[in-house]
Design a protein around this motif. Structure first.
Motif, short mmCIF file in Angstrom:
data_model
loop_
_atom_site.label_atom_id
_atom_site.label_comp_id
_atom_site.label_asym_id
_atom_site.label_seq_id
_atom_site.Cartn_x
_atom_site.Cartn_y
_atom_site.Cartn_z
N LYS A 40 7.69 6.79 -2.76
CA LYS A 40 7.41 5.58 -1.99
C LYS A 40 8.71 4.84 -1.72
N VAL A 41 8.75 4.22 -0.55
CA VAL A 41 9.90 3.40 -0.16
C VAL A 41 9.44 1.95 -0.07
N TYR A 42 10.18 1.04 -0.73
CA TYR A 42 9.94 -0.39 -0.60
C TYR A 42 11.10 -0.96 0.23
N TRP A 43 10.79 -1.37 1.45
CA TRP A 43 11.83 -1.74 2.43
C TRP A 43 11.58 -3.16 2.92
N ASN A 44 12.53 -4.03 2.68
CA ASN A 44 12.49 -5.39 3.21
C ASN A 44 13.29 -5.41 4.50
N LYS A 45 12.60 -5.52 5.62
CA LYS A 45 13.27 -5.44 6.91
C LYS A 45 14.19 -6.63 7.16
N GLU A 46 13.90 -7.77 6.53
CA GLU A 46 14.75 -8.95 6.73
C GLU A 46 16.08 -8.80 5.99
N VAL A 98 -3.42 -4.47 -6.30
CA VAL A 98 -3.17 -4.19 -7.72
C VAL A 98 -2.38 -5.35 -8.34
N TYR A 99 -1.42 -5.96 -7.58
CA TYR A 99 -0.62 -7.04 -8.13
C TYR A 99 -1.37 -8.37 -8.15
N GLY A 100 -2.61 -8.41 -7.55
CA GLY A 100 -3.38 -9.64 -7.56
C GLY A 100 -2.89 -10.68 -6.58
N LEU A 101 -2.33 -10.24 -5.44
CA LEU A 101 -1.73 -11.18 -4.48
C LEU A 101 -2.62 -11.41 -3.25
N LEU A 102 -3.83 -10.84 -3.24
CA LEU A 102 -4.72 -10.99 -2.09
C LEU A 102 -5.73 -12.11 -2.32
N SER A 103 -6.39 -12.50 -1.25
CA SER A 103 -7.44 -13.50 -1.36
C SER A 103 -8.69 -12.87 -1.98
N ASP A 150 7.26 -8.17 -3.81
CA ASP A 150 7.65 -8.97 -2.65
C ASP A 150 6.73 -8.66 -1.47
N ALA A 151 5.99 -9.67 -1.03
CA ALA A 151 5.03 -9.47 0.07
C ALA A 151 5.73 -9.14 1.38
N ASN A 152 7.04 -9.39 1.47
CA ASN A 152 7.78 -9.09 2.70
C ASN A 152 8.18 -7.62 2.80
#
Length: 262
Positions: free
Chosen positions: A172-178, A16-21, A152-154
């Motif tokens: 929904k949870v958006y979780w950056n593991k780093e 949806v965000y247009g971040l794929l190839s 954020d793709a991460n």
């Protein structure tokens, strides 16, 4: 890959965000044509992003922004009335000129008062508009910050499904593991009853160990329903329960609204 795992992977958000190839976009497009569940999830993500963008400031369009700028540039000046010089032709004309002069002075005084009032009103309106602009700028910065997190793709996207007490609920949870930062999209939760608050739990599954990572405070005031909670680095699942104001030391399982495995 099953639909549940495919949706939970977060690839649909990136689509949806247009971040794929181009190849990945084509694959998801074909899959959505043949799979109603995938198509429904894509539509839900698009609606969530539209609501996030529009509900923050629904009354401030680009057109309104330009009109606000124009109002700020207003610089009204009192209207000056030029009086024609009097002519002393005769005694009667002199009296007539004096009367006209007094009338002109009275009219000019009245116009000056009107203009002064208009200037005060414009200054008041200008101050109000400046405050609105400052508020708008802060809201836009908040939206940009939230969108940056979501895009954020991460991030690992964890879908939380409704449970027995509210099967229609979701989150929904958006979780950056780093960075261990966690954001909650609670747009699928109903407004909590008075005196109650939603509490988010980070879960270890074996043995089951819940850890509170925050409350979804000011739920009604948060139009976007996007909340930042405490960071976590070792979650195996996430859950959201309804608890008394101030939260609880352990989750009330009878009030478990949503749950999802990482």
């Amino acid at each position: 890959m099953e639909n549940k795992e495919y949706i939970a992977s977060g690839i649909l958000e990136l689509y949806v965000y247009g971040l794929l190839s181009e190849a990945e976009n084509e694959e998801i497009t074909n899959r959505a044509k043949n799979d109603p569940e995938i198509l429904t999830e894509i539509v839900a993500i698009e609606k969530s992003i539209i609501a996030l963008s529009s509900s923050f400031s629904p009354f401030n369009s680009v057109g309104n922004f330009e009109r606000i700028k124009e109002k700020l540039e207003l610089n009204p000046s009192p209207k000056v009335i030029e009086l024609e010089p009097t002519r002393n032709i005769s005694q009667y004309l002199g009296w007539a000129a004096a009367i006209l002069l007094l009338m002109g002075i009275g009219f000019m005084y009245n116009q000056l008062n009107v203009s002064s009032t208009q200037v005060v009103n414009v200054e008041t309106e200008k101050t109000k508009i400046e405050k609105e602009l400052n508020t708008l700028m802060l809201e836009n910065k908040a939206i940009e910050s939230t969108l940056a997190v979501i895009r954020d793709a991460n991030n690992t996207v964890v879908a939380l499904g409704g449970q027995a007490v509210a099967p229609e609920s979701f989150a929904k949870v958006y979780w950056n593991k780093e960075t261990q930062k966690v954001y909650i999209d609670a747009s699928g939760l109903p407004e909590p009853p008075k005196g109650m608050v939603y509490q988010v739990w980070s879960l270890k599954l074996n043995p089951l160990t819940p850890t509170s990572i925050g409350l979804l405070d000011n739920f009604v005031a948060n139009n976007q329903r996007i909340f930042s909670v405490d960071p976590t680095g070792d979650a195996e699942a996430f859950g959201i329960t309804l608890e008394p104001d101030g939260g609880s030391l352990s989750p009330t399982m009878e009030q478990l609204y949503t749950l999802g495995k990482v």
